[in-house]
Design a protein around this motif. Structure first.
Motif, PDB file in Angstrom:
ATOM      1  N   ASN A   1       2.661  18.058   3.403  1.00  0.00           N
ATOM      2  CA  ASN A   1       2.668  17.989   1.936  1.00  0.00           C
ATOM      3  C   ASN A   1       1.685  16.964   1.389  1.00  0.00           C
ATOM      4  O   ASN A   1       1.639  16.730   0.194  1.00  0.00           O
ATOM      5  N   SER A   2       0.948  16.338   2.272  1.00  0.00           N
ATOM      6  CA  SER A   2       0.055  15.267   1.834  1.00  0.00           C
ATOM      7  C   SER A   2      -1.072  15.812   0.965  1.00  0.00           C
ATOM      8  O   SER A   2      -1.386  17.010   0.983  1.00  0.00           O
ATOM      9  N   LEU A   3      -1.685  14.893   0.241  1.00  0.00           N
ATOM     10  CA  LEU A   3      -2.879  15.267  -0.510  1.00  0.00           C
ATOM     11  C   LEU A   3      -3.924  15.807   0.454  1.00  0.00           C
ATOM     12  O   LEU A   3      -4.044  15.341   1.583  1.00  0.00           O
TER      13      LEU A   3
ATOM     14  N   ALA B   1       0.859  -1.182   0.000  1.00  0.00           N
ATOM     15  CA  ALA B   1       0.000   0.000   0.000  1.00  0.00           C
ATOM     16  C   ALA B   1       0.886   1.219   0.000  1.00  0.00           C
ATOM     17  O   ALA B   1       2.028   1.169   0.455  1.00  0.00           O
ATOM     18  N   SER B   2       0.364   2.319  -0.512  1.00  0.00           N
ATOM     19  CA  SER B   2       1.134   3.554  -0.554  1.00  0.00           C
ATOM     20  C   SER B   2       0.694   4.495   0.546  1.00  0.00           C
ATOM     21  O   SER B   2      -0.495   4.767   0.692  1.00  0.00           O
ATOM     22  N   ALA B   3       1.684   4.963   1.316  1.00  0.00           N
ATOM     23  CA  ALA B   3       1.393   5.997   2.309  1.00  0.00           C
ATOM     24  C   ALA B   3       2.137   7.267   1.922  1.00  0.00           C
ATOM     25  O   ALA B   3       2.363   8.140   2.730  1.00  0.00           O
TER      26      ALA B   3
ATOM     27  N   MET C   1       2.496   9.441   4.735  1.00  0.00           N
ATOM     28  CA  MET C   1       2.214   9.381   6.177  1.00  0.00           C
ATOM     29  C   MET C   1       3.476   9.609   7.002  1.00  0.00           C
ATOM     30  O   MET C   1       3.511   9.279   8.168  1.00  0.00           O
ATOM     31  N   HIS C   2       4.525  10.098   6.356  1.00  0.00           N
ATOM     32  CA  HIS C   2       5.731  10.419   7.091  1.00  0.00           C
ATOM     33  C   HIS C   2       5.439  11.583   8.051  1.00  0.00           C
ATOM     34  O   HIS C   2       4.736  12.501   7.671  1.00  0.00           O
TER      35      HIS C   2
ATOM     36  N   ASN D   1       1.420  14.381   6.962  1.00  0.00           N
ATOM     37  CA  ASN D   1       2.461  15.291   6.518  1.00  0.00           C
ATOM     38  C   ASN D   1       1.811  16.521   5.884  1.00  0.00           C
ATOM     39  O   ASN D   1       0.790  16.426   5.217  1.00  0.00           O
TER      40      ASN D   1
ATOM     41  N   LEU E   1       4.626   6.820   9.342  1.00  0.00           N
ATOM     42  CA  LEU E   1       5.008   5.600   8.627  1.00  0.00           C
ATOM     43  C   LEU E   1       6.132   5.950   7.664  1.00  0.00           C
ATOM     44  O   LEU E   1       5.975   6.849   6.844  1.00  0.00           O
TER      45      LEU E   1
ATOM     46  N   VAL F   1      -2.748   4.403   2.515  1.00  0.00           N
ATOM     47  CA  VAL F   1      -2.850   4.435   3.980  1.00  0.00           C
ATOM     48  C   VAL F   1      -2.986   5.893   4.405  1.00  0.00           C
ATOM     49  O   VAL F   1      -2.107   6.709   4.110  1.00  0.00           O
ATOM     50  N   LYS F   2      -4.073   6.218   5.076  1.00  0.00           N
ATOM     51  CA  LYS F   2      -4.295   7.586   5.528  1.00  0.00           C
ATOM     52  C   LYS F   2      -5.070   7.569   6.845  1.00  0.00           C
ATOM     53  O   LYS F   2      -5.672   6.560   7.220  1.00  0.00           O
TER      54      LYS F   2
ATOM     55  N   CYS G   1       3.138  10.813   0.227  1.00  0.00           N
ATOM     56  CA  CYS G   1       2.408  12.079   0.238  1.00  0.00           C
ATOM     57  C   CYS G   1       2.058  12.573  -1.158  1.00  0.00           C
ATOM     58  O   CYS G   1       1.202  13.420  -1.317  1.00  0.00           O
TER      59      CYS G   1
END
Lengths: 165, 82
Positions: free
Chosen positions: B55-57, A18-20, B1-2, B53, B5, B36-37, A22
């Protein structure tokens, strides 16, 4: 130990991914396009200086084309480096490589100098700066690099990743 | 998710009858794939997502998520040793 076992199972394709990230769904970063653009800047300077044509109109046309493309390639260098620096380099990587900020700033300045004029030394300096950036980038991925002469004019030494498989 | 994660982390998700704000979810997103969010504004039929983060969507970009698209919530993670 547990991580190693999971990593082994993952390599066997037994664990779903899965992608986490950003910047879904990309995550693809590579300094290669920036290097090619930087080399193109030098090449275009060389062609503009060459002036092989005896026809003044043809020569003016050639130099106009070179100048336009040089502008675009230098801007591409800036764009490609900005994206990697701004999106890929996160806090832990910046802490490990604190000189990245200064290096990126130098690339921006040198690329602008290449746009403003046709000094070959500026082009060569730009290639060297992007080479240094590429070496840092690949180091963050634990990928070794090698400097080889590119197989096309202006045949400068460029940083290439040494990829397994 | 930095930084919650990091890349290469193995994560275990468990299906649940319901989810709460703050749960970290595995979602089959129709546009962005398996992501993953973190859940926010969980409603009866839909919920919203956000990253960990800056910068996330944005939640607006990811849009409202139907409960049926949620595969589970994070219950355990094993990160790569630094």
């Amino acid at each position: 130990m547990i991580y190693s076992i999971l990593n082994y199972l993952d390599r066997k394709g037994l664990i779903d991914r899965a992608s986490a990230h950003c910047d879904i769904p990309c995550g693809i970063y590579d300094p290669g396009p920036a290097l090619i653009a930087a080399v193109s800047v030098v090449r275009l300077m060389d062609i503009a200086h060459d002036g092989a044509s005896e026809d003044p109109v043809a020569l003016a046309n050639l130099r106009a084309r070179c100048t336009l493309r040089k502008e675009e390639e230098a801007e591409k260098v800036k764009q490609e480096i900005r994206v990697i620096w701004g999106d890929y380099f996160k806090a832990p990587l910046l802490e490990a490589h604190p000189n990245v900020h200064g290096l990126v700033h130098s690339i921006m300045q040198k690329a602008s100098a290449c746009k403003q004029d046709v000094h070959r030394e500026d082009g060569l300096a730009l290639v060297e700066l992007v080479n240094e950036f590429a070496e840092i980038f690949w180091k963050t991925k634990s990928v070794q690099t090698v400097r080889k002469t590119c197989p096309y004019p202006p045949q400068l030494k460029l940083v290439y990743p040494v990829l397994a498989d | 998710m930095h930084p919650m994660l990091s890349p290469g982390t193995f994560a275990l998700f468990r299906r649940s009858a319901s989810y709460r704000d703050g749960d970290v979810l595995l979602v089959e997103h129709p546009r962005f794939g398996r992501i993953v969010k973190r859940a926010i504004d969980v409603g009866k039929e839909a919920l919203w997502l956000e990253g960990a983060n800056a910068n996330s969507l944005s939640r607006e970009t990811m849009g409202p998520i139907e409960q049926r698209l949620v595969q589970g919530k994070l219950v355990y993670q094993i990160a790569r040793k630094k």
